[in-house]
Write a protein that holds these residues in place. Structure first.
Motif, short mmCIF file in Angstrom:
data_model
loop_
_atom_site.label_atom_id
_atom_site.label_comp_id
_atom_site.label_asym_id
_atom_site.label_seq_id
_atom_site.Cartn_x
_atom_site.Cartn_y
_atom_site.Cartn_z
N SER A 35 0.83 -1.31 0.33
CA SER A 35 0.04 0.01 0.00
C SER A 35 1.01 1.12 0.04
O SER A 35 1.93 1.07 0.63
N ASP A 37 -0.25 4.11 1.10
CA ASP A 37 -0.81 4.85 2.38
C ASP A 37 -0.32 4.41 3.62
O ASP A 37 -0.71 3.42 4.34
N LYS A 40 -3.02 3.42 6.17
CA LYS A 40 -3.88 2.40 5.94
C LYS A 40 -3.09 1.02 6.44
O LYS A 40 -3.61 0.19 7.02
#
Length: 105
Positions: A35, A37, A40
């Motif tokens: 990911s 992010d 996240k």
């Protein structure tokens, strides 16, 4: 005989792959470390750590250990940008668990 020595050496270097596949630590969301992010990543690690019935440490410690293990295992194969995102995920993980930022006492 030298071929056997090389085989043993290869096995010893791949211990981290064995740990990743057979660890009892936590079940992680598939491809979470890919990911882009950091928040996240941190949230997913927190969920995984809190849900796990197999972890041996507190949820924060288990989640941070898994993230650190991944960073260390990837080592030189991580780009500077990727490593920065994963380091930011560590900071987010501390925040999510209500911990002080590293370096503050």
């Amino acid at each position: 005989m030298p071929a056997r020595k090389k085989q043993e050496s290869n096995r010893e270097r791949k211990w981290s792959g064995e740990v990743t596949q057979n660890s009892d630590a936590m079940d992680l969301e598939k491809d979470i470390f890919k990911s882009d992010d950091p928040t996240k990543i941190a949230q997913s690690l927190k969920r995984s750590a809190e849900r796990s019935q197999r972890r041996k440490a507190a949820p924060f410690r288990s989640a941070m250990s898994m993230l650190t293990f991944y960073i260390n295992r990837a080592g030189a194969n991580l780009s500077v940008a990727r490593k920065k995102k994963l380091q930011t995920a560590k900071t987010r993980l501390r925040e999510i668990f209500g911990r002080e930022p590293k370096g503050r006492a």
